[in-house]
Motif scaffolding. Structure first.
Motif, PDB file in Angstrom:
ATOM      1  N   LEU A  47       0.832  -1.205   0.000  1.00  0.00           N
ATOM      2  CA  LEU A  47       0.000   0.000   0.000  1.00  0.00           C
ATOM      3  C   LEU A  47       0.867   1.254   0.000  1.00  0.00           C
ATOM      4  N   LEU A  48       1.959   1.238   0.760  1.00  0.00           N
ATOM      5  CA  LEU A  48       2.851   2.394   0.764  1.00  0.00           C
ATOM      6  C   LEU A  48       3.464   2.643  -0.611  1.00  0.00           C
ATOM      7  N   SER A  49       3.631   1.589  -1.381  1.00  0.00           N
ATOM      8  CA  SER A  49       4.216   1.766  -2.714  1.00  0.00           C
ATOM      9  C   SER A  49       3.296   2.568  -3.629  1.00  0.00           C
ATOM     10  N   PRO A  83      -5.740   1.382  -4.511  1.00  0.00           N
ATOM     11  CA  PRO A  83      -5.762   0.173  -5.329  1.00  0.00           C
ATOM     12  C   PRO A  83      -6.939  -0.714  -4.921  1.00  0.00           C
ATOM     13  N   SER A  84      -7.467  -1.450  -5.864  1.00  0.00           N
ATOM     14  CA  SER A  84      -8.576  -2.361  -5.558  1.00  0.00           C
ATOM     15  C   SER A  84      -8.036  -3.571  -4.799  1.00  0.00           C
ATOM     16  N   VAL A  85      -8.938  -4.296  -4.155  1.00  0.00           N
ATOM     17  CA  VAL A  85      -8.561  -5.525  -3.470  1.00  0.00           C
ATOM     18  C   VAL A  85      -7.971  -6.503  -4.484  1.00  0.00           C
ATOM     19  N   ARG A  86      -8.551  -6.554  -5.659  1.00  0.00           N
ATOM     20  CA  ARG A  86      -8.037  -7.450  -6.697  1.00  0.00           C
ATOM     21  C   ARG A  86      -6.609  -7.070  -7.090  1.00  0.00           C
ATOM     22  N   THR A  87      -6.345  -5.783  -7.260  1.00  0.00           N
ATOM     23  CA  THR A  87      -4.995  -5.333  -7.601  1.00  0.00           C
ATOM     24  C   THR A  87      -4.004  -5.711  -6.511  1.00  0.00           C
ATOM     25  N   LEU A  88      -4.381  -5.490  -5.255  1.00  0.00           N
ATOM     26  CA  LEU A  88      -3.491  -5.839  -4.144  1.00  0.00           C
ATOM     27  C   LEU A  88      -3.234  -7.347  -4.112  1.00  0.00           C
ATOM     28  N   ALA A  89      -4.278  -8.133  -4.338  1.00  0.00           N
ATOM     29  CA  ALA A  89      -4.123  -9.589  -4.351  1.00  0.00           C
ATOM     30  C   ALA A  89      -3.172 -10.023  -5.468  1.00  0.00           C
ATOM     31  N   GLU A 126      -6.234   5.671   3.880  1.00  0.00           N
ATOM     32  CA  GLU A 126      -5.392   6.732   4.434  1.00  0.00           C
ATOM     33  C   GLU A 126      -4.333   6.041   5.276  1.00  0.00           C
ATOM     34  N   MET A 127      -3.124   6.136   4.818  1.00  0.00           N
ATOM     35  CA  MET A 127      -2.016   5.416   5.432  1.00  0.00           C
ATOM     36  C   MET A 127      -1.344   6.242   6.521  1.00  0.00           C
ATOM     37  N   VAL A 128      -0.851   5.555   7.531  1.00  0.00           N
ATOM     38  CA  VAL A 128       0.074   6.167   8.482  1.00  0.00           C
ATOM     39  C   VAL A 128       1.458   5.792   7.971  1.00  0.00           C
ATOM     40  N   ARG A 129       2.244   6.790   7.590  1.00  0.00           N
ATOM     41  CA  ARG A 129       3.575   6.540   7.049  1.00  0.00           C
ATOM     42  C   ARG A 129       4.433   5.845   8.104  1.00  0.00           C
ATOM     43  N   SER A 130       5.343   4.985   7.692  1.00  0.00           N
ATOM     44  CA  SER A 130       6.133   4.202   8.651  1.00  0.00           C
ATOM     45  C   SER A 130       6.930   5.098   9.594  1.00  0.00           C
ATOM     46  N   GLU A 131       7.371   6.258   9.104  1.00  0.00           N
ATOM     47  CA  GLU A 131       8.143   7.156   9.981  1.00  0.00           C
ATOM     48  C   GLU A 131       7.264   7.844  11.029  1.00  0.00           C
ATOM     49  N   ASP A 132       5.941   7.797  10.846  1.00  0.00           N
ATOM     50  CA  ASP A 132       5.020   8.421  11.793  1.00  0.00           C
ATOM     51  C   ASP A 132       4.414   7.430  12.782  1.00  0.00           C
ATOM     52  N   LEU A 133       4.758   6.153  12.659  1.00  0.00           N
ATOM     53  CA  LEU A 133       4.205   5.147  13.561  1.00  0.00           C
ATOM     54  C   LEU A 133       4.794   5.301  14.955  1.00  0.00           C
ATOM     55  N   PRO A 134       3.961   5.165  15.986  1.00  0.00           N
ATOM     56  CA  PRO A 134       4.500   5.193  17.343  1.00  0.00           C
ATOM     57  C   PRO A 134       5.217   3.873  17.632  1.00  0.00           C
TER      58      PRO A 134
END
Length: 131
Positions: free
Chosen positions: A52-54, A65-71, A113-121
């Motif tokens: 998803l981050l990509s 992206p759709s669920v199908r695309t991710l799969a 809506e993603m939480v970026r890896s650098e923003d994760l607690p």
């Protein structure tokens, strides 16, 4: 010898190529995610999170992206994508997920809506017990 014009031409080419053809480039993942979160949420949700981050190149925080695309991206079933997505939502790695509507009122695809890896607690001890 440095060629400013050539560098600017290359930047324009990259901008024009974004979104066309296969995904190119890379995703930067914070060590916090790799050292802590991936062990808590497991390999499947971790790979889904990185995929998803990509779709969120630069500083973007939304992907659709759709669920199908991710799969297809991950070589897994759509049900596995849904299961892994629920883990990401449960632990707050995806802030929101909602469906985008077409003008006719039908739903087209999910918007994440993603939480970026650098923003994760840093995960708390009780997160490990929940997993």
């Amino acid at each position: 010898k440095y060629n400013y014009r050539k560098e600017k031409d290359m930047e324009r080419e990259i901008e024009n190529d974004e979104g066309n053809g296969p995904k190119n480039g890379f995703v930067m993942i914070n060590n916090n995610f790799l050292d802590y979160w991936s062990g808590i949420i497991g390999p499947g949700p971790s790979v889904l999170y990185m995929d998803l981050l990509s779709y969120c190149y630069g500083k973007k925080t939304h992907a659709w992206p759709s669920v199908r695309t991710l799969a297809e991206d991950l070589g897994i079933t759509k049900n596995s994508v849904r299961k892994y997505r629920e883990v990401l939502i449960k632990f707050g790695l995806i802030k929101k997920m909602y469906k985008r509507r077409l003008p006719d009122g039908n739903h087209q695809t999910n918007v994440y809506e993603m939480v970026r890896s650098e923003d994760l607690p840093y995960p708390e001890q009780n997160c490990e017990e929940e997993a």
